[in-house]
Design an enzyme around this catalytic site. Sequence first.
Site, mmCIF file in Angstrom:
data_model
loop_
_atom_site.group_PDB
_atom_site.id
_atom_site.type_symbol
_atom_site.label_atom_id
_atom_site.label_comp_id
_atom_site.label_asym_id
_atom_site.label_seq_id
_atom_site.Cartn_x
_atom_site.Cartn_y
_atom_site.Cartn_z
ATOM 1 C CG ASP A 1 20.792 -0.782 28.854
ATOM 2 O OD1 ASP A 1 20.535 -1.136 27.690
ATOM 3 O OD2 ASP A 1 20.110 -1.116 29.841
ATOM 4 C CD GLU B 1 24.057 26.071 19.630
ATOM 5 O OE1 GLU B 1 23.049 26.399 20.231
ATOM 6 O OE2 GLU B 1 24.936 25.327 20.098
ATOM 7 C CB CYS C 1 18.071 25.946 19.955
ATOM 8 S SG CYS C 1 19.306 24.749 20.467
ATOM 9 C CB THR D 1 18.740 21.247 30.450
ATOM 10 O OG1 THR D 1 18.462 19.860 30.685
ATOM 11 C CG2 THR D 1 20.231 21.465 30.408
ATOM 12 C CG HIS E 1 13.919 23.435 21.334
ATOM 13 N ND1 HIS E 1 14.610 23.408 20.142
ATOM 14 C CD2 HIS E 1 14.822 23.130 22.299
ATOM 15 C CE1 HIS E 1 15.876 23.120 20.388
ATOM 16 N NE2 HIS E 1 16.034 22.941 21.686
ATOM 17 N NE ARG F 1 11.771 9.968 28.515
ATOM 18 C CZ ARG F 1 10.834 9.030 28.588
ATOM 19 N NH1 ARG F 1 9.651 9.312 29.075
ATOM 20 N NH2 ARG F 1 11.077 7.808 28.183
ATOM 21 N NE ARG G 1 7.767 16.657 32.767
ATOM 22 C CZ ARG G 1 8.862 17.024 33.380
ATOM 23 N NH1 ARG G 1 10.032 16.553 32.994
ATOM 24 N NH2 ARG G 1 8.820 17.860 34.391
ATOM 25 C CG ASN H 1 18.550 19.491 19.638
ATOM 26 O OD1 ASN H 1 18.020 20.277 18.847
ATOM 27 N ND2 ASN H 1 18.928 19.839 20.853
#
Lengths: 146, 352
Positions: free
Chosen positions: B31, B83, B115, B206, B239, B244, B248, B271
């Site tokens: 979706d 990486e 990263c 994560t 990072h 989101r 946060r 990313n």
Amino acid sequence: MPELGVLPPRYWRNVRYYYRLEGTRCKTCGRIYYPPRIRCVCGSSDMENISLLLSPKFVLECHTTLHSVPVEFEKFKPLGFGLVRAYLPDGQSIRIIAPLTDFLSRDEYEDASGRELEPTFRVVMRDRTYGLVCYGTKFRIRHSRV
Amino acid sequence: MNMLAGIAGWGTYIPRFRISTREIARVWGDDPLRIRDLYLIEEKSVEFYDEDAVTMAVNAARTALRRAEIDPEHIDAVFVGTESKPYAVKPIASIITAALGLRLDVQSFDAEFACKAASDLIICMYGLLAARRVRAGIVVGSDASQGEPGEHLDYSASAGAVAFVLSSDKDKICAVIEDFYSCSSDTPDFWRRDGCPYPVHGEGFTGEPAYFRHIVEAARGLMQKLGLKPQDFDYAVFHQPNTRFPLRVASVLGFPVDKVRPGIVVNAVGNTYNASALLGLAKVLDVAKPGSRILVVTYGSGAGSNAFSIVTTDNITRKQSLAESLEQQINDKVLIDYSLYLRFRRLIRVLQ
């Protein structure tokens, strides 16, 4: 040892010309050469290295698109090549043949002659899955300006 | 203020091609509204078939060097964090030295810490500059990261590079590295085994024990070390595996959204792994006024964070005009569909 399509010394010897567009300028008469020459048509061999990447401006004069390409470039189709004029900081200019990139069909280069280009560092060829990745300078249409 | 070392120039590179998360969701039966709500990512950058971590690193480094106004002859070191090296064995850093026409006696190597490696290398370079062992050096973060098609990472893993020329020359510095603080722990949140084409991750794992724990620890540690509070910073950059998470973590640390939003790039380009937070820093440097204090906190899975306090100098305004901005690169785009995405990322199985 598997067979190599790109021999390391042959690529290595040309790195400065591929990566930095290094040419030569005759110290006697001022003619510029790319690819570089060790002797000028004026007879002098007093030459100095210059990098065409120092040119503040590149303009596309004309171009062509190839759809039938050698097998090692099959995954890079279509290949674009342009006659590109590099304007050096001292006002001199030189026309070079250079690969074009960031396009998917020849339509994108319609009416592109006369447009400003920018050099960009890119993969020119990957020698199978185990050989060298060959890098070099390509050009793309410049969209933003500083 | 401590003026041992700082940023003399920055450069960014984002591939011109983009794919929307809506298009990825269309192909994989997700979706699109839920996907958008989950990651807050509209589009991600896609490397063209003649681009990789090397080409993007070189292009970003060239821009950084132009902005630094430092003679290539005076560059003493080149470090690359990545990486996604195209070669398992053969460095990117030495290709950069050749492409930039640097001297033979330049210290150069690549490093890996998911990263975070590029920000680790900024600390390494800072040390060499402070010890007067190098005059100026280039640090690059570049990735064309892998994500298994149809999996979470397919919606975010993208391509991009950022480069910084660091110097100890006060006349060249446009942003001083005031201080830094690091932390790391053995936290298995994301990894890629040798020979595996795609990484795997611990899904929700994560978040709290990985990203949030390390970023909060590093940011608080740095602020405590310097005696600073969130209100002392004009910008905060974190990072960005999605939009989101940085919003946060900013809230957890007490930073208002308007200090975080200027450094957000992931919503438009995805990313970029080693370039992620550092591209956010570059985006802030593109617009910051002299005397701005910037908090930058990077994160690398496996896991660890580096927090930096960076203060812009009077040179920043002039440097901003010397090369195109990241915003210009973000707006210079061509949208592609999923079939071209698979071709560009060389995910279609071929014989050679």
